[in-house]
Scaffold this motif. Structure first.
Motif, mmCIF file in Angstrom:
data_model
loop_
_atom_site.group_PDB
_atom_site.id
_atom_site.type_symbol
_atom_site.label_atom_id
_atom_site.label_comp_id
_atom_site.label_asym_id
_atom_site.label_seq_id
_atom_site.Cartn_x
_atom_site.Cartn_y
_atom_site.Cartn_z
ATOM 1 N N ASP A 107 10.694 7.643 1.545
ATOM 2 C CA ASP A 107 9.719 6.890 0.752
ATOM 3 C C ASP A 107 10.085 5.410 0.693
ATOM 4 O O ASP A 107 9.239 4.533 0.899
ATOM 5 N N LEU A 108 11.349 5.151 0.403
ATOM 6 C CA LEU A 108 11.794 3.768 0.266
ATOM 7 C C LEU A 108 11.701 3.029 1.592
ATOM 8 O O LEU A 108 11.293 1.855 1.633
ATOM 9 N N ASN A 109 12.042 3.680 2.682
ATOM 10 C CA ASN A 109 11.981 3.035 3.995
ATOM 11 C C ASN A 109 10.547 2.660 4.368
ATOM 12 O O ASN A 109 10.293 1.594 4.935
ATOM 13 N N GLU A 110 9.593 3.528 4.040
ATOM 14 C CA GLU A 110 8.189 3.236 4.329
ATOM 15 C C GLU A 110 7.719 2.003 3.556
ATOM 16 O O GLU A 110 7.024 1.141 4.095
ATOM 17 N N ARG A 120 0.814 -1.216 0.000
ATOM 18 C CA ARG A 120 0.000 0.000 0.000
ATOM 19 C C ARG A 120 0.850 1.271 0.000
ATOM 20 O O ARG A 120 0.457 2.278 -0.609
ATOM 21 N N SER A 121 1.989 1.231 0.673
ATOM 22 C CA SER A 121 2.853 2.418 0.694
ATOM 23 C C SER A 121 3.364 2.733 -0.707
ATOM 24 O O SER A 121 3.382 3.907 -1.130
ATOM 25 N N LEU A 122 3.764 1.705 -1.445
ATOM 26 C CA LEU A 122 4.251 1.899 -2.805
ATOM 27 C C LEU A 122 3.109 2.307 -3.732
ATOM 28 O O LEU A 122 3.286 3.135 -4.634
ATOM 29 N N GLU A 123 1.926 1.745 -3.508
ATOM 30 C CA GLU A 123 0.769 2.114 -4.327
ATOM 31 C C GLU A 123 0.433 3.598 -4.189
ATOM 32 O O GLU A 123 0.077 4.257 -5.173
ATOM 33 N N LYS A 124 0.532 4.128 -2.975
ATOM 34 C CA LYS A 124 0.219 5.551 -2.759
ATOM 35 C C LYS A 124 1.191 6.445 -3.531
ATOM 36 O O LYS A 124 0.785 7.455 -4.120
ATOM 37 N N ILE A 125 2.460 6.072 -3.529
ATOM 38 C CA ILE A 125 3.452 6.849 -4.290
ATOM 39 C C ILE A 125 3.144 6.755 -5.778
ATOM 40 O O ILE A 125 3.166 7.759 -6.506
ATOM 41 N N LEU A 126 2.836 5.556 -6.229
ATOM 42 C CA LEU A 126 2.547 5.342 -7.645
ATOM 43 C C LEU A 126 1.307 6.123 -8.068
ATOM 44 O O LEU A 126 1.282 6.738 -9.146
ATOM 45 N N HIS A 127 0.273 6.113 -7.235
ATOM 46 C CA HIS A 127 -0.941 6.865 -7.574
ATOM 47 C C HIS A 127 -0.666 8.360 -7.622
ATOM 48 O O HIS A 127 -1.175 9.081 -8.509
ATOM 49 N N HIS A 128 0.119 8.846 -6.672
ATOM 50 C CA HIS A 128 0.478 10.276 -6.680
ATOM 51 C C HIS A 128 1.179 10.645 -7.987
ATOM 52 O O HIS A 128 0.859 11.670 -8.600
ATOM 53 N N GLN A 129 2.095 9.812 -8.421
ATOM 54 C CA GLN A 129 2.840 10.116 -9.645
ATOM 55 C C GLN A 129 1.964 9.949 -10.885
ATOM 56 O O GLN A 129 2.124 10.697 -11.860
ATOM 57 N N LEU A 130 1.033 9.007 -10.875
ATOM 58 C CA LEU A 130 0.083 8.878 -11.988
ATOM 59 C C LEU A 130 -0.773 10.134 -12.080
ATOM 60 O O LEU A 130 -1.011 10.664 -13.180
ATOM 61 N N THR A 136 6.020 -4.562 -4.331
ATOM 62 C CA THR A 136 5.577 -4.461 -5.722
ATOM 63 C C THR A 136 4.303 -3.631 -5.816
ATOM 64 O O THR A 136 3.437 -3.702 -4.938
ATOM 65 N N ALA A 137 4.187 -2.863 -6.888
ATOM 66 C CA ALA A 137 2.949 -2.133 -7.165
ATOM 67 C C ALA A 137 2.705 -2.124 -8.666
ATOM 68 O O ALA A 137 3.649 -2.141 -9.463
ATOM 69 N N GLN A 138 1.412 -2.067 -9.023
ATOM 70 C CA GLN A 138 1.005 -2.086 -10.423
ATOM 71 C C GLN A 138 0.021 -0.944 -10.689
ATOM 72 O O GLN A 138 -0.773 -0.595 -9.814
ATOM 73 N N LEU A 139 0.071 -0.413 -11.889
ATOM 74 C CA LEU A 139 -0.968 0.516 -12.299
ATOM 75 C C LEU A 139 -1.518 0.080 -13.645
ATOM 76 O O LEU A 139 -0.988 -0.839 -14.290
ATOM 77 N N THR A 140 -2.582 0.737 -14.061
ATOM 78 C CA THR A 140 -3.130 0.523 -15.391
ATOM 79 C C THR A 140 -3.396 1.877 -16.014
ATOM 80 O O THR A 140 -3.661 2.854 -15.305
ATOM 81 N N THR A 141 -3.298 1.962 -17.316
ATOM 82 C CA THR A 141 -3.648 3.198 -18.014
ATOM 83 C C THR A 141 -4.527 2.865 -19.204
ATOM 84 O O THR A 141 -4.506 1.750 -19.724
ATOM 85 N N ALA A 142 -5.304 3.854 -19.609
ATOM 86 C CA ALA A 142 -6.288 3.660 -20.668
ATOM 87 C C ALA A 142 -5.600 3.559 -22.028
ATOM 88 O O ALA A 142 -5.195 4.553 -22.609
ATOM 89 N N THR A 143 -5.483 2.338 -22.498
ATOM 90 C CA THR A 143 -4.921 2.085 -23.825
ATOM 91 C C THR A 143 -5.993 1.573 -24.781
ATOM 92 O O THR A 143 -5.693 1.267 -25.939
ATOM 93 N N SER A 144 -7.224 1.465 -24.286
ATOM 94 C CA SER A 144 -8.298 0.905 -25.099
ATOM 95 C C SER A 144 -9.626 1.580 -24.747
ATOM 96 O O SER A 144 -9.746 2.279 -23.735
ATOM 97 N N VAL A 145 -10.600 1.333 -25.557
ATOM 98 C CA VAL A 145 -11.922 1.925 -25.426
ATOM 99 C C VAL A 145 -12.620 1.394 -24.171
ATOM 100 O O VAL A 145 -12.417 0.252 -23.766
ATOM 101 N N LEU A 146 -13.449 2.228 -23.561
ATOM 102 C CA LEU A 146 -14.253 1.789 -22.430
ATOM 103 C C LEU A 146 -14.963 0.483 -22.775
ATOM 104 O O LEU A 146 -15.533 0.347 -23.862
ATOM 105 N N GLY A 147 -14.924 -0.445 -21.855
ATOM 106 C CA GLY A 147 -15.618 -1.709 -22.060
ATOM 107 C C GLY A 147 -14.835 -2.779 -22.789
ATOM 108 O O GLY A 147 -15.328 -3.892 -22.962
ATOM 109 N N THR A 148 -13.585 -2.470 -23.203
ATOM 110 C CA THR A 148 -12.810 -3.465 -23.942
ATOM 111 C C THR A 148 -12.346 -4.580 -23.010
ATOM 112 O O THR A 148 -11.535 -4.346 -22.114
ATOM 113 N N PRO A 149 -12.834 -5.800 -23.206
ATOM 114 C CA PRO A 149 -12.338 -6.903 -22.381
ATOM 115 C C PRO A 149 -10.949 -7.340 -22.868
ATOM 116 O O PRO A 149 -10.637 -7.226 -24.061
#
Length: 478
Positions: free
Chosen positions: A443-446, A300-310, A391-404
């Motif tokens: 950041d890294l220590n957290e 969760r700590s890494l996710e918060k940093i990743l979300h901030h940067q996104l 580990t943390a993961q993000l996703t970005t919109a590379t496709s149309v809404l609803g694309t499975p």
């Protein structure tokens, strides 16, 4: 920092688009990504990375490192395609190409985006004469092969301080949900051939054994935990002659559950059913372990940093041409698929009811972050990395809404401007996160402290036995 990374990616956007296009146009399935792996490794060398090939004894796995010392920040890249998902890019109707495989999960974008992030961090380190190491991991065989799990088993990630990756989708969000663990196992039955009309009593049907096993497993479904999943494919039906009692047959099972221990327990019950099917048909059973992966452990700590940067990197509005293309793709979905698009995006971390997309077909906003414990009903070998490295993961919109994922529509959008913009958005967000970890000890220590607290009471045990080797799509061991 943000301005530097944005400028770097903008100046090199055509280059990264070419990399993604090359991988797209050379689709190869699990552990057979020879051209894509060789090409990406070669491009890493051209960019000044130290490349090591044949990592973990896998021909298409490699690492590419730059810098020295701690911390070590890793970017995980995938580049395998899916069988049966060939599709002409840029089209709004089903039009498969001659080759069978296609990037219906966007791994041409995934691998290139992670590579671009590593290149951007390398450039920043060079420009500012900073210490630390950035590593791009070329990870093959995610689609049904668990390549990263084999790499974890062989200690490839042991010295990494944090790992970042992403996945293409219709959303812009942090992928905060835990995933399902899984086991994939072959069940092979050996019987006795006979003339099906003249002397059927002399035969022992292996195909009957497969069918009885499948019926038994269907009855098991009522008696396992709700979040578990059981899938199968008959990979050998014993031939095409109905007048012959089939002496050989094979079925491949994929068993999923929220935790690896649960998946293992369900697998043992499936094995018992297979033994019963062999007894009922007078056939002999052979069980062959194929692969497995653990459940994902979010940091969760890494996710918060990743979300901030996104959020810092931001998302651009779609052009008129992109919206026209997107609407045409949207119209290829059934009413059921269209009504499911918000739920589909929630699986990738999207928070909302979809109201901000009224009149739109492409996401142009960043979803709020929520540390969700709700399961994402899919599996990934990133999970095993998350057990040994924060580990943390993000996703970005590379496709149309609803694309499975795993559809011809996903493949068709793989080289679009929508896809390329989303890919660079992911690269920039991961690069900024990597630089934050390299330059901020706090950041890294957290991140480390959260991971160490989990690891202390949850020692990792690889779900793949030491004697099991990776196998290609056709089951051939490598």
């Amino acid at each position: 920092m943000k301005e530097y990374i944005k400028r770097y990616l903008e100046e090199n956007k055509d280059y990264f688009s070419e990399v993604s296009s090359y991988i797209f146009r050379h689709p190869e399935t699990r552990f057979e990504e020879y051209e894509s792996a060789a090409y990406l490794a070669g491009e890493c060398e051209k960019q000044g990375f130290r490349v090591e090939r044949n990592v973990a004894g896998i021909e298409t796995a490699f690492t590419a490192a730059y810098g020295s010392g701690k911390p070590v920040i890793g970017f995980l890249g995938e580049f395998d395609a899916l069988s049966g998902l060939s599709q002409k890019p840029g089209t709004t109707h089903y039009e498969p190409l001659k080759n069978n495989a296609g990037h219906g999960c966007g791994h041409n974008l995934l691998g290139t985006g992670a590579f671009a992030a590593a290149c951007a961090v390398k450039s920043f380190l060079e420009e500012n004469n900073l210490a630390g190491t950035v590593v791009f991991f070329g990870c093959p065989g995610e689609e049904g092969g668990s390549g990263k799990t084999f790499m974890v088993r062989e200690g490839v990630f042991d010295n990494v301080d944090a790992a970042l990756t992403w996945h293409p989708s219709p959303a812009n969000a942090v992928m905060s949900r835990p995933t399902l663990a899984n086991y994939q196992v072959f069940f092979r039955f050996k019987g006795t051939a006979a003339h099906a009309a003249n002397s059927p009593h002399l035969g022992r049907s292996a195909l009957d054994a497969v069918e009885l096993m499948n019926v038994g497993v269907n009855y098991l479904r009522e008696h396992i935990v709700d979040d578990a999943r059981l899938h199968y494919a008959v990979t050998d039906s014993g031939g095409i002659s109905p007048n012959v009692v089939q002496s050989n047959a094979e079925v491949l099972y994929l068993v999923r559950a929220a935790r690896v221990q649960e998946a293992e327990e369900i697998l043992e019950r499936v094995k018992d059913i297979a033994k019963g099917a062999a007894l009922m048909t007078g056939t002999k059973l052979t069980v062959e372990f194929d692969k497995a992966c653990s459940n994902y452990i979010p940091n969760r700590s890494l996710e918060k940093i990743l979300h901030h940067q996104l959020t810092e990197y931001g998302a651009d509005a779609a052009t008129k041409e992109e919206e026209v293309f997107a609407e045409a793709i949207w119209e290829t979905y059934t009413k059921e698929e269209q009504s499911f698009y918000v739920e589909l995006m929630r699986g990738f971390g999207y928070i909302g009811d979809g109201s901000e997309f009224a009149g739109k077909y492409i996401s142009d906003c960043i979803s709020p972050y929520e540390a969700s414990s709700e399961l994402f009903h899919g599996s990934t070998d990133v999970s095993d990395v998350s057990w040994v490295v924060p580990t943390a993961q993000l996703t970005t919109a590379t496709s149309v809404l609803g694309t499975p994922l795993h559809t011809w529509q996903m493949t068709a959008q793989g080289l679009s401007s929508i896809a390329n913009k989303g890919m660079l958005r992911a690269a920039g967000s991961m690069a900024l996160t990597g630089i934050s970890l390299l330059t901020s000890e706090a950041d890294l220590n957290e991140v480390r402290e959260e991971f160490q607290a989990f690891a202390k009471s949850n020692p990792y045990q690889c779900p793949i036995p030491q004697n099991v080797e990776p196998s290609k799509l056709n089951g051939q061991k490598i």
